[in-house]
Design a protein around this motif. Structure first.
Motif, mmCIF file in Angstrom:
data_model
loop_
_atom_site.group_PDB
_atom_site.id
_atom_site.type_symbol
_atom_site.label_atom_id
_atom_site.label_comp_id
_atom_site.label_asym_id
_atom_site.label_seq_id
_atom_site.Cartn_x
_atom_site.Cartn_y
_atom_site.Cartn_z
ATOM 1 N N LEU A 109 139.994 116.149 14.127
ATOM 2 C CA LEU A 109 139.380 115.868 12.836
ATOM 3 C C LEU A 109 139.310 114.379 12.600
ATOM 4 O O LEU A 109 140.058 113.601 13.197
ATOM 5 C CB LEU A 109 140.197 116.492 11.696
ATOM 6 C CG LEU A 109 140.283 118.005 11.616
ATOM 7 C CD1 LEU A 109 141.412 118.414 10.676
ATOM 8 C CD2 LEU A 109 138.968 118.572 11.125
ATOM 9 N N VAL A 110 138.453 113.990 11.663
ATOM 10 C CA VAL A 110 138.479 112.649 11.111
ATOM 11 C C VAL A 110 138.213 112.758 9.617
ATOM 12 O O VAL A 110 137.440 113.616 9.158
ATOM 13 C CB VAL A 110 137.445 111.714 11.789
ATOM 14 C CG1 VAL A 110 136.015 112.151 11.502
ATOM 15 C CG2 VAL A 110 137.667 110.266 11.383
ATOM 16 N N GLY A 136 132.732 120.528 11.339
ATOM 17 C CA GLY A 136 133.990 120.649 12.065
ATOM 18 C C GLY A 136 134.777 121.799 11.455
ATOM 19 O O GLY A 136 134.234 122.882 11.218
ATOM 20 N N ALA A 137 136.063 121.556 11.169
ATOM 21 C CA ALA A 137 136.878 122.578 10.502
ATOM 22 C C ALA A 137 136.816 122.470 8.981
ATOM 23 O O ALA A 137 137.392 123.308 8.274
ATOM 24 C CB ALA A 137 138.335 122.460 10.964
ATOM 25 N N TRP A 138 136.124 121.446 8.444
ATOM 26 C CA TRP A 138 136.016 121.278 6.988
ATOM 27 C C TRP A 138 135.132 122.396 6.429
ATOM 28 O O TRP A 138 133.970 122.528 6.812
ATOM 29 C CB TRP A 138 135.418 119.919 6.658
ATOM 30 C CG TRP A 138 136.187 118.752 7.202
ATOM 31 C CD1 TRP A 138 135.970 118.111 8.392
ATOM 32 C CD2 TRP A 138 137.286 118.076 6.594
ATOM 33 N NE1 TRP A 138 136.861 117.084 8.550
ATOM 34 C CE2 TRP A 138 137.693 117.029 7.465
ATOM 35 C CE3 TRP A 138 137.971 118.246 5.389
ATOM 36 C CZ2 TRP A 138 138.741 116.170 7.173
ATOM 37 C CZ3 TRP A 138 139.018 117.384 5.095
ATOM 38 C CH2 TRP A 138 139.395 116.360 5.972
ATOM 39 N N GLY A 195 134.679 114.783 9.553
ATOM 40 C CA GLY A 195 134.059 115.195 10.800
ATOM 41 C C GLY A 195 135.014 115.927 11.713
ATOM 42 O O GLY A 195 136.228 115.978 11.491
ATOM 43 N N GLY A 196 134.440 116.509 12.751
ATOM 44 C CA GLY A 196 135.192 117.220 13.769
ATOM 45 C C GLY A 196 134.222 117.934 14.689
ATOM 46 O O GLY A 196 133.032 118.058 14.378
ATOM 47 N N PRO A 197 134.696 118.416 15.840
ATOM 48 C CA PRO A 197 133.814 119.178 16.715
ATOM 49 C C PRO A 197 133.414 120.489 16.064
ATOM 50 O O PRO A 197 134.164 121.036 15.237
ATOM 51 C CB PRO A 197 134.672 119.412 17.968
ATOM 52 C CG PRO A 197 136.078 119.298 17.488
ATOM 53 C CD PRO A 197 136.068 118.317 16.366
ATOM 54 N N PRO A 198 132.229 121.032 16.357
ATOM 55 C CA PRO A 198 131.856 122.330 15.794
ATOM 56 C C PRO A 198 132.988 123.339 15.948
ATOM 57 O O PRO A 198 133.604 123.441 17.016
ATOM 58 C CB PRO A 198 130.621 122.714 16.609
ATOM 59 C CG PRO A 198 130.015 121.390 16.992
ATOM 60 C CD PRO A 198 131.182 120.478 17.238
ATOM 61 N N PHE A 199 133.274 124.065 14.884
ATOM 62 C CA PHE A 199 134.487 124.885 14.811
ATOM 63 C C PHE A 199 134.516 125.983 15.875
ATOM 64 O O PHE A 199 135.562 126.284 16.438
ATOM 65 C CB PHE A 199 134.618 125.479 13.413
ATOM 66 C CG PHE A 199 135.960 126.083 13.115
ATOM 67 C CD1 PHE A 199 137.110 125.305 13.141
ATOM 68 C CD2 PHE A 199 136.070 127.428 12.807
ATOM 69 C CE1 PHE A 199 138.350 125.858 12.864
ATOM 70 C CE2 PHE A 199 137.308 127.993 12.518
ATOM 71 C CZ PHE A 199 138.450 127.207 12.544
ATOM 72 N N GLY A 200 133.376 126.630 16.110
ATOM 73 C CA GLY A 200 133.294 127.589 17.207
ATOM 74 C C GLY A 200 133.889 128.949 16.932
ATOM 75 O O GLY A 200 134.013 129.762 17.853
#
Length: 331
Positions: free
Chosen positions: A187-188, A53-55, A255-260
């Motif tokens: 995020l989580v 994610g953004a991590w 976790g999180g969606p792929p940062f992109g």
């Protein structure tokens, strides 16, 4: 926390890393200070996987005997384009930053410092903390938010409990609980504790990729065993994850969606180009020198982009020397 590497290599972070399903990411040891200083175990970034994610950064430390290593003694240093997350299992740390925030970081309470366009801060373990044990993480800020005003937030999540397990959700939503802390991307983040021989089904967002860092104990996620200190990566596509332990375990879930977005990390800066990183470094150095002499009193740091950390008596931390070549993206 700062990146203590005196010769940091830029980290070019690329979206679209091939989907490998499950992947165990081993830690590497990094000294925080001198040869006898506190050591941390870093699992993000890695050469082939730098984001979940953004991590974008994960240091795991302790249990550290402060009497032996001196504990955490990180003087004023800068950050841009990111947010820092502090989560302790044992001990206490004093946080000060240039927004004027002054906080005690304690176990089970969440601290988020958003650097945005620029912030400076210090972290020092308190003398009544004989042992330090916890994690420090960074979040990359997306393009539309990376120049926001800096801020500091504190939150004490309530424990969520079930048969043989307990969780504290500090970011996002999980296990029926939602954190009120503001973020700039979905995020989580949570701490999970499982009793000996118990398991847990966790409903998750199928659009998220996830990481499980095992702190102590013996555990598996989706049938993949993880050793203490290892970070297990799970690609998107799952709406439920099975966690099991054969002895009492504690884990941190992120976790999180792929940062992109493609980003570049060097030292304590997250940017997009070589020129941005150079400018960020130069602006910090400009705050540290008076008549070509490095200031030795933290209270005398000059005003500038990163502000001044009040009531700070440690000498500020100069930036490392940039490489001779241009920073460039590496795959």
């Amino acid at each position: 926390m700062t990146n203590p590497d005196p010769r940091p290599r830029e980290q070019a972070i690329h979206p679209g890393v091939p989907d490998v399903g499950l992947e165990v990411l081993p830690p590497r040891e990094v000294p925080l200070g001198g040869p006898r200083g506190m050591r941390v175990r870093r699992t993000l970034p890695q050469r082939h996987r730098s984001l979940i994610g953004a991590w974008c950064f994960l240091d795991h430390y302790g249990p550290d005997d402060v009497a032996v290593t001196g504990g955490m003694r990180v003087p004023a240093h800068p950050h841009t384009g990111l947010a820092t997350v502090s989560w302790l299992f044992t001990g206490e740390i004093e946080h000060r930053d240039s927004t004027g925030a002054h906080a005690r970081v304690v176990p089970g309470e969440f601290n988020l410092m958003t650097a945005g366009r620029g912030i400076s801060h210090s972290e020092v373990s308190l003398p009544d903390s004989p042992v330090l044990h916890g994690v420090q993480l960074w979040l990359a800020l997306p393009e539309g938010s990376r120049d926001v005003e800096p801020r500091f937030e504190h939150y004490a999540p309530r424990p969520v409990r079930g048969p043989g397990w307990e969780a504290r959700v500090f970011l996002g939503s999980l296990l029926g609980d939602t954190s009120p802390v503001r973020t700039h991307s979905p995020l989580v983040g949570a701490e999970l504790m499982l009793a000996d021989g118990h398991g847990l089904e966790v409903d998750v967002d199928p659009g998220f990729e996830h990481g499980f860092l095992l702190d102590v104990g013996r555990a598996s996620v989706e049938g993949q065993e993880v050793e203490p200190g290892e970070l297990l990566y799970l690609s998107p596509g799952r709406d439920r994850l099975r966690v099991e332990c054969s002895e009492e375990a504690r884990m941190v879930l992120i976790g999180g969606p792929p940062f992109g977005e493609e980003i570049m990390m060097w030292w304590n800066f997250v940017g997009r180009t070589h020129e941005e990183i150079v400018e960020a470094r130069d602006q910090w150095q400009a705050q540290l020198f008076r008549d070509d002499e490095l200031v030795t009193d933290g209270t005398q740091v000059l005003p500038g982009r990163y502000g001044v950390v009040p009531d700070q008596h440690l000498p500020p931390l100069p930036a490392p020397t940039l490489p001779n070549a241009r920073l460039k993206r590496r795959r």
